[in-house]
Design an enzyme around this catalytic site. Sequence first.
Site, PDB file in Angstrom:
ATOM      1  N   ARG A   1       5.772   4.845   2.285  1.00 50.93           N
ATOM      2  CA  ARG A   1       4.825   6.224   2.169  1.00 50.93           C
ATOM      3  C   ARG A   1       4.445   6.453   3.865  1.00 50.93           C
ATOM      4  NH1 ARG A   1      -1.271   4.855   0.174  1.00 50.93           N
ATOM      5  NH2 ARG A   1      -1.944   6.941  -0.288  1.00 50.93           N
TER       6      ARG A   1
ATOM      7  N   TYR B   1       6.427   8.029  -1.796  1.00 54.76           N
ATOM      8  CA  TYR B   1       4.936   8.246  -2.274  1.00 54.76           C
ATOM      9  C   TYR B   1       4.730   9.860  -2.368  1.00 54.76           C
ATOM     10  CZ  TYR B   1      -0.228   7.850  -3.286  1.00 54.76           C
ATOM     11  OH  TYR B   1      -1.160   7.666  -3.697  1.00 54.76           O
TER      12      TYR B   1
ATOM     13  N   HIS C   1       7.878  -7.674  -1.741  1.00 62.37           N
ATOM     14  CA  HIS C   1       7.476  -6.917  -0.502  1.00 62.37           C
ATOM     15  C   HIS C   1       8.488  -7.246   0.699  1.00 62.37           C
ATOM     16  CE1 HIS C   1       3.733  -4.945  -2.007  1.00 62.37           C
ATOM     17  NE2 HIS C   1       3.045  -5.990  -1.723  1.00 62.37           N
TER      18      HIS C   1
ATOM     19  N   ARG D   1      -7.783   3.223  -5.006  1.00 65.86           N
ATOM     20  CA  ARG D   1      -8.851   3.654  -3.809  1.00 65.86           C
ATOM     21  C   ARG D   1      -8.969   5.064  -4.091  1.00 65.86           C
ATOM     22  NH1 ARG D   1      -9.618   5.017   1.378  1.00 65.86           N
ATOM     23  NH2 ARG D   1      -7.316   5.598   1.604  1.00 65.86           N
ATOM     24  N   LYS D   2      -8.178   5.951  -3.362  1.00 61.81           N
ATOM     25  CA  LYS D   2      -8.482   7.341  -3.566  1.00 61.81           C
ATOM     26  C   LYS D   2      -7.004   7.882  -4.126  1.00 61.81           C
ATOM     27  CE  LYS D   2     -11.291   8.934   0.029  1.00 61.81           C
ATOM     28  NZ  LYS D   2     -11.205   9.781   1.441  1.00 61.81           N
ATOM     29  N   GLY D   3      -5.758   7.365  -3.751  1.00 64.63           N
ATOM     30  CA  GLY D   3      -4.616   7.774  -4.484  1.00 64.63           C
ATOM     31  C   GLY D   3      -4.274   9.298  -3.871  1.00 64.63           C
TER      32      GLY D   3
ATOM     33  N   LYS E   1       0.791  -1.329   0.101  1.00 65.49           N
ATOM     34  CA  LYS E   1       0.030   0.171  -0.138  1.00 65.49           C
ATOM     35  C   LYS E   1       0.777   1.354   0.039  1.00 65.49           C
ATOM     36  CE  LYS E   1      -2.773  -2.478  -0.855  1.00 65.49           C
ATOM     37  NZ  LYS E   1      -3.282  -2.491  -2.133  1.00 65.49           N
TER      38      LYS E   1
HETATM   39  P1  A3P Z   1      -5.203   4.573  -1.065  1.00 59.74           P
HETATM   40  O1  A3P Z   1      -5.734   3.281  -0.313  1.00 59.74           O
HETATM   41  O2  A3P Z   1      -4.748   5.483  -0.064  1.00 59.74           O
HETATM   42  O3  A3P Z   1      -5.979   5.018  -1.979  1.00 59.74           O
HETATM   43  P2  A3P Z   1      -0.262  -0.457  -3.655  1.00 59.74           P
HETATM   44  O4  A3P Z   1      -0.092  -0.161  -5.111  1.00 59.74           O
HETATM   45  O5  A3P Z   1       1.192  -0.583  -2.956  1.00 59.74           O
HETATM   46  O6  A3P Z   1      -1.045  -1.659  -3.142  1.00 59.74           O
HETATM   47  O7  A3P Z   1      -0.797   0.741  -2.868  1.00 59.74           O
HETATM   48  C1  A3P Z   1      -2.105   1.158  -3.204  1.00 59.74           C
HETATM   49  C2  A3P Z   1      -2.307   2.569  -3.105  1.00 59.74           C
HETATM   50  O8  A3P Z   1      -1.565   3.460  -4.029  1.00 59.74           O
HETATM   51  C3  A3P Z   1      -3.755   2.981  -2.944  1.00 59.74           C
HETATM   52  O9  A3P Z   1      -3.737   4.082  -1.863  1.00 59.74           O
HETATM   53  C4  A3P Z   1      -4.103   3.409  -4.187  1.00 59.74           C
HETATM   54  O10 A3P Z   1      -5.093   4.062  -4.370  1.00 59.74           O
HETATM   55  C5  A3P Z   1      -2.912   4.344  -4.645  1.00 59.74           C
HETATM   56  N1  A3P Z   1      -2.357   4.080  -6.051  1.00 59.74           N
HETATM   57  C6  A3P Z   1      -2.613   3.211  -6.875  1.00 59.74           C
HETATM   58  N2  A3P Z   1      -2.530   3.592  -8.274  1.00 59.74           N
HETATM   59  C7  A3P Z   1      -1.959   4.847  -8.075  1.00 59.74           C
HETATM   60  C8  A3P Z   1      -1.502   5.864  -8.987  1.00 59.74           C
HETATM   61  N3  A3P Z   1      -1.288   5.620 -10.213  1.00 59.74           N
HETATM   62  N4  A3P Z   1      -1.315   6.946  -8.604  1.00 59.74           N
HETATM   63  C9  A3P Z   1      -1.180   7.310  -7.075  1.00 59.74           C
HETATM   64  N5  A3P Z   1      -1.679   6.545  -6.289  1.00 59.74           N
HETATM   65  C10 A3P Z   1      -2.049   5.239  -6.751  1.00 59.74           C
END
Ligand code: A3P
Length: 305
Positions: free
Chosen positions: A135, A204, A113, A271-273, A48
């Site tokens: 992050r 991040y 990971h 999700r929100k990014g 994440k």
């Molecule tokens: P949130 O849950 O805060 O929205 P991972 O890829 O390591 O599983 O992390 C997922 C997180 O990265 C999620 O955060 C997701 O929304 C966000 N994410 C996915 N794609 C992204 C992008 N292109 N740019 C920025 N954030 C992104």
Amino acid sequence: ISSLPTVEGWLSHYQGFWIPTKCMHGVLATQKHLQAHETDILLATIPKAGTTWLKAILFALVNRVRYLDSQQHPLLANNPHTLLPFLETKLFYKKNEVSDLTLLTSPRLFATHLSYSSLPTSVKNSTCKIVYVCRNPKDTFVSQWHFQNKVGALMVTKPVSNSLEQSFNNFCRGMSVYGPFWDHVLSYWIESLEKPEKVFFLKYEEMKEQPIIHLKRLAEFLGCSFSPEEEEKGRVNDILKLCSFDNLSNLEINKKGKSSVFGIENASYFRKGEVGDWKNYLTAQMVERLDCITEEKFHTVGLKF
Ligand code: A3P
């Protein structure tokens, strides 16, 4: 594996970190069988922290000459996790089957990971490059909590408590996926200070704030800097636009379909990014507790979030 200490069965304690029990076979197989090549690029993250985003960026960056002008860019038709596979949960996941990775074209792109200390010896000993993304712990925790609530049932063999408070307590005590969070981050931070030519350390938040600067730094680190002609053509922005949250999350392939061995839907990775969503979930007390741990763990090594 069955003799390892566990958290409610679903996380196993291995080499100082809490690994999803379902991934343990893949972790052991990765450690045993991966033979790193000097040209390999390994993306390492704590779950994440922006893995999906950086997978897309790395793929687009390294393959830009081949694909950036193509109407059929692979990222438009494939989830980033398909294009840049995890070692322990994809390539070495299957029991009784060792992946033959020697046929892959160079540079090979992988993700993991695992903490730095648990990486296969051949990765540590070769001159291959590692890109580490982390992050801030508050957003990492909130994102992990959402993700676990959504897909947890696919990962666990028996029910786990999903309340925010319980998960938060576990996170603070280090009992979170691939946690302790702080030890994971530190393992790469220290290495990046000692071997900056080998480990690229990225947050991040800084990628969100100054994407152009950090994408160019990343390209330089990987030995594929943007030429003045490429910059003039807007290649840096092309990559950032292609890999943006809005673009990727709205592609059909990422709205539907599954790409993980656990049957996790592609949409679950978006999700929100945003930076700072923790403000919507954590109490002042929680924030204080997490900030305190972070300060205590990181202040001596000059790492701030
Ligand atoms: P949130 O849950 O805060 O929205 P991972 O890829 O390591 O599983 O992390 C997922 C997180 O990265 C999620 O955060 C997701 O929304 C966000 N994410 C996915 N794609 C992204 C992008 N292109 N740019 C920025 N954030 C992104």
